[in-house]
Design a protein around this motif. Structure first.
Motif, PDB file in Angstrom:
ATOM      1  N   ILE A   1       0.773  -1.288   0.218  1.00  0.00           N
ATOM      2  CA  ILE A   1      -0.007  -0.134   0.066  1.00  0.00           C
ATOM      3  C   ILE A   1       0.853   1.276   0.043  1.00  0.00           C
TER       4      ILE A   1
ATOM      5  N   ARG B   1       2.121   1.625  -3.493  1.00  0.00           N
ATOM      6  CA  ARG B   1       0.943   2.269  -4.311  1.00  0.00           C
ATOM      7  C   ARG B   1       0.694   3.577  -4.151  1.00  0.00           C
ATOM      8  N   ILE B   2       0.702   4.101  -2.840  1.00  0.00           N
ATOM      9  CA  ILE B   2       0.748   5.572  -2.677  1.00  0.00           C
ATOM     10  C   ILE B   2       1.907   6.162  -3.228  1.00  0.00           C
TER      11      ILE B   2
ATOM     12  N   MET C   1       1.337   6.858  -7.133  1.00  0.00           N
ATOM     13  CA  MET C   1       0.167   8.003  -7.716  1.00  0.00           C
ATOM     14  C   MET C   1       1.041   8.996  -8.253  1.00  0.00           C
TER      15      MET C   1
END
Lengths: 559, 253
Positions: free
Chosen positions: A163, A166-167, A170
């Motif tokens: 996660i 993934r942050i 972005m």
């Protein structure tokens, strides 16, 4: 000849496919295909490095007549060699280490796919290929960390990693889209060429495009390289297999430094972003080292050590020393990889002796050893402060006389001085009977390290950024107002000297503190040993969000 | 008036909240995996057929509604345990984004392909969900777990299908998301950032779903794994999706 760069990521991909196909017939022997593939990958990566050294330049090769572009340049060839080398060692190590584990073939397939993704990332010559590889690394790491499918905790922390990655993905996606919209191409060389020619040509929401893009890329780099606030995944991922930890700490977490180097022309044209990069890196280096010292779990401590090192690497980028950051990430990767892979041997030997130094009183009375020598403190203080300065200045002066004109050089020398002084200071604390010998050894080893570091980083500078004008501009982009710079240096020097003075007083008083100081110290220790409660805070936030989602579902009748 | 009716109906088929509740209610009532698969495949295509009849441009505020609908369902998907409901919510969340290429004036045939790129992995998940119901009585996370050990081939396919749904490279949804973000950026950068956040929520929801099924210690029941024919079928569709993704990458550049 430059098409050799295509083979470098292709071999581990083929090896993953072969391992999958042949595992039912060959059983665990199929893993040897993966090792042979790694060896070939390493050899081809070395060949690319040799090619770039022999014929300097940057070459672009399209992947099978598609638009995907792979670059053969100093940065990609150097990084490919390092990644392929570390991957080879991890493969060989895993052959026996993972032998008792379930999912043996899956592990090697994932390892090969990870190697492919890393190699594609470092060679990516267009934004699409870079995004694909960047994203895949996070996904593959998630499955590698969760290799033991029964271990819920390993999966929990693998999820934290995923996660966070993934942050970090972005902002890179947004940066890529902004660049594409501005220049109507995904190709990095074309984008950089146009950006250098007219850096002020494009704006985003009234802000300069290079500033916005550099800030977004920096944030991506922070998440990948575990900078403060997006670091909590790193110390908790030790539940994964040791070879994965080695690969992660040696080759994956460094991606932040790489991506900043890849986008060097963007950072060069940005105005203040490098200063923020410096501040974040510095803060992470200090906090990471502090957290490392307060953890009682050795694995977490290693994780925070990596965080501190990554902070230092990002900080180097922030002062414009981009090539030094690459040297740092390679050096750190090799030593941290060695530490992880050697962890088993250390645990074995620790079972025989705890290596805890004995008290002076014990060695004097029970073991009848003579007391430690004490040297005059004034002499030693002078040696501690002056010798590192002399070594650092003379070494750098030998390499380049104009070195001291750069602010970044002064910052690095400053850090070198603190490190050297700390090293010599620490040598007095060691329980040795011949303190003079110990200090001389510390000084000689410091001189050797500084000389090697300076020579190699200078060589890296010339190799990675051969254009002297580009190099100068890169350093200049990180410069700040000279009055502010001098003031900051003086302030930090005073803080460091004050810290040493406090340490000296504490040492003289035998660790006794006044009541209020003791309470304050305990509070601070509790805070750091609990990692500033950040993991708890993130867990709490996650639970709250899930609770809200659940409540919404109940209200909406699950439709 | 007809135009507004078409737009309203399109909002039902390319689900925008609160019309999206209709699709999820209907999907929840379908027991047969074939029916569910057909719904997942054809629902957005019906919406796109309606859109092709429209003669005026989609208003800007539709994009905000599409983003809000997508985000709402992606967020709610975090708390779902039922595989069927999860696929419905992810379908709603991803199809809502089709309004962005429609608004940007993308040829309707391309948007139909985007819809397929989102739908096909969801169809596969519908069949996998039916497989779980056959084996365990329910397709629900946190009830049994440990599928990686008990039915390894099934879980490999499940992992790949979920990765395709949450727009992992090199599956088509990844490139569709890139196109969508690029198109949204030219309208309003905030929408592009919002899409990236929804994408992050998909990853989170996907990870929770996988962890609730694939990981953990398997129980004593010995469920049958996928047979070779089924594996080949799933693998073929997944390879086709990958090829489509790579081809899409070529088109994008």
């Amino acid at each position: 000849m430059e098409k050799i760069i295509l083979l470098v990521p292709l071999i581990p991909l083929l090896s993953a496919l072969l391992t999958q196909l042949l595992f039912p017939r060959m059983g665990r022997q199929a893993a040897r295909i993966s090792v042979i593939g790694s060896l070939l990958t390493f050899l081809f990566a070395v060949a690319t490095l040799w090619l770039v050294l022999a014929v300097p330049g940057s070459y672009g090769v399209h992947l099978f007549d598609t638009s995907a572009l792979l670059l053969l340049d100093p940065l990609s060839s150097l990084m490919a060699t390092v990644i392929a080398g570390i991957s080879l060692i991890v493969h060989i190590y895993s052959l026996r280490y993972m032998a008792e584990e379930t999912g043996y073939a899956r592990f090697f397939i994932l390892l090969d796919l990870m190697t492919t993704s890393l190699l594609v990332m470092v060679a990516a010559g267009d934004l699409l290929t870079l995004l694909v590889a960047w994203h895949l690394i996070g996904v593959l790491l998630y499955f590698l960390l969760g290799q033991n499918t029964r271990d819920k905790s390993a999966w929990r922390y693998a999820f934290w990693t995923k996660i966070t990655y993934r942050i970090g993905d972005m902002p890179l996606v947004i940066a890529a889209v902004l660049l594409y919209q501005a220049y109507d191409t995904w190709s990095l060389p074309i984008i950089f060429e146009q950006l250098m020619a007219a850096p002020e040509a494009h704006k985003v929401l009234g802000l300069r495009l290079p500033d916005v893009v550099a800030a977004l890329i920096a944030f991506s780099a922070f998440a990948r390289s575990a900078q403060f606030f997006v670091h909590t995944w790193l110390p908790y991922t030790m539940s994964g297999p040791t070879p994965v930890s080695a690969l992660m700490h040696a080759g994956i977490v460094n991606a932040g430094g790489f991506v900043i180097n890849r986008f060097a022309p963007v950072f060069m044209q940005s105005s203040d972003v490098l200063h923020w990069v410096f501040i974040v890196g510095l803060f992470t280096a200090v906090v990471g080292s502090m957290l490392m010292l307060t953890q009682n779990d050795i694995k977490k401590s290693l994780g925070y050590s990596t965080m501190g090192q990554m902070g230092f690497m990002i900080m180097e980028c922030g002062i414009g020393a981009f090539s030094l950051a690459i040297y740092h990430l390679i050096a750190h990767g090799l030593f941290k990889g060695t530490m992880f892979l050697g962890a088993g041997s250390v645990i074995n030997s620790a079972r025989k002796s705890d290596y805890v130094p004995k008290e002076d009183l014990y060695t004097f009375i029970v073991e009848r050893r003579p007391a430690r020598q004490r040297l005059p403190w004034l002499t030693m203080a002078a040696v501690t402060l002056a010798v590192p300065v002399f070594i650092l200045v003379s070494t750098h002066w030998l390499i380049s006389q104009d070195y001291f004109q750069k602010q970044s050089a002064v910052v690095l020398l400053f850090f070198g001085w603190i490190t050297g002084a700390q090293l010599i200071f620490s040598s007095y604390q060691m329980g040795t009977r011949n303190i003079r010998r110990m200090v001389i050894l510390a000084i000689v080893s410091f001189a050797v390290v500084v000389l090697g570091y300076t020579l190699i980083s200078h060589a890296f500078d010339l190799f990675l950024y051969p254009d002297p004008v580009f190099r100068e501009q890169l350093y200049a982009a990180a410069d700040i107002d000279i009055i502010w710079f001098d003031a900051l240096i003086v302030l930090v020097t005073l803080i460091i000297i004050f810290g040493w003075f406090i340490t000296f007083l504490a040492d003289r008083d035998g660790g006794r503190k006044k009541r209020y100081a003791s309470n304050l110290w305990l509070m601070f220790y509790a805070l750091t040993s609990r990692e500033f409660y950040l993991p708890h805070l993130y867990t709490l936030m996650t639970r709250r969000l899930l609770k809200i989602a659940e409540r919404l579902n109940v209200w909406m009748r699950w439709i | 008036m007809t135009e507004i009716l078409i737009l309203f109906l399109a909002g039902l088929f390319l689900p925008l909240f609160p019309l999206s509740m209709g699709f999820n209610w209907l999907l929840g009532r379908m027991q047969s995996p074939v029916l569910r698969a057909l719904a997942l495949l054809l629902w957005p295509q019906a919406g796109l057929l309606l859109i092709s009849q429209l003669e005026f441009a989609v208003p800007d505020w539709f994009l905000l509604l599409a983003l809000a609908s997508s985000g709402f369902y992606a967020f709610r998907a975090l708390a779902l345990r039922d595989v069927g409901e999860w696929s419905g919510f992810l379908a709603t969340s991803s199809w809502a984004f089709l309004w962005i290429p429609i608004h940007a004036g993308t040829a309707i045939m391309n948007v139909q392909l985007y819809a397929l790129g989102f739908s096909v992995p969801l169809v596969l998940l519908a069949f996998l969900g039916a497989g779980l119901e056959r084996r365990f009585g329910a397709a629900c996370t946190g009830l049994y777990g440990g599928l990686a050990e008990s039915i390894p081939r099934f879980s490999t396919i499940l992992v790949l299908v979920v990765l395709a749904i949450i727009a992992t490279p090199l599956f088509p949804a990844f490139f569709i998301m890139l196109v969508t973000i690029t198109q949204a950026m030219s309208v309003m950068p905030a929408i592009a950032a919002g899409i990236a956040v929804v994408w992050l929520l998909w990853s989170w929801a996907g990870a929770l779903l996988l962890q609730g099924l694939v990981t953990g210690t398997p129980d004593d029941s010995r469920p049958a794994d996928l047979h070779t024919g089924a594996i080949l079928g799933y693998a073929l569709i997944l390879v086709l999706l990958l090829v489509a993704g790579i081809a899409g990458m070529g088109v994008l550049s």
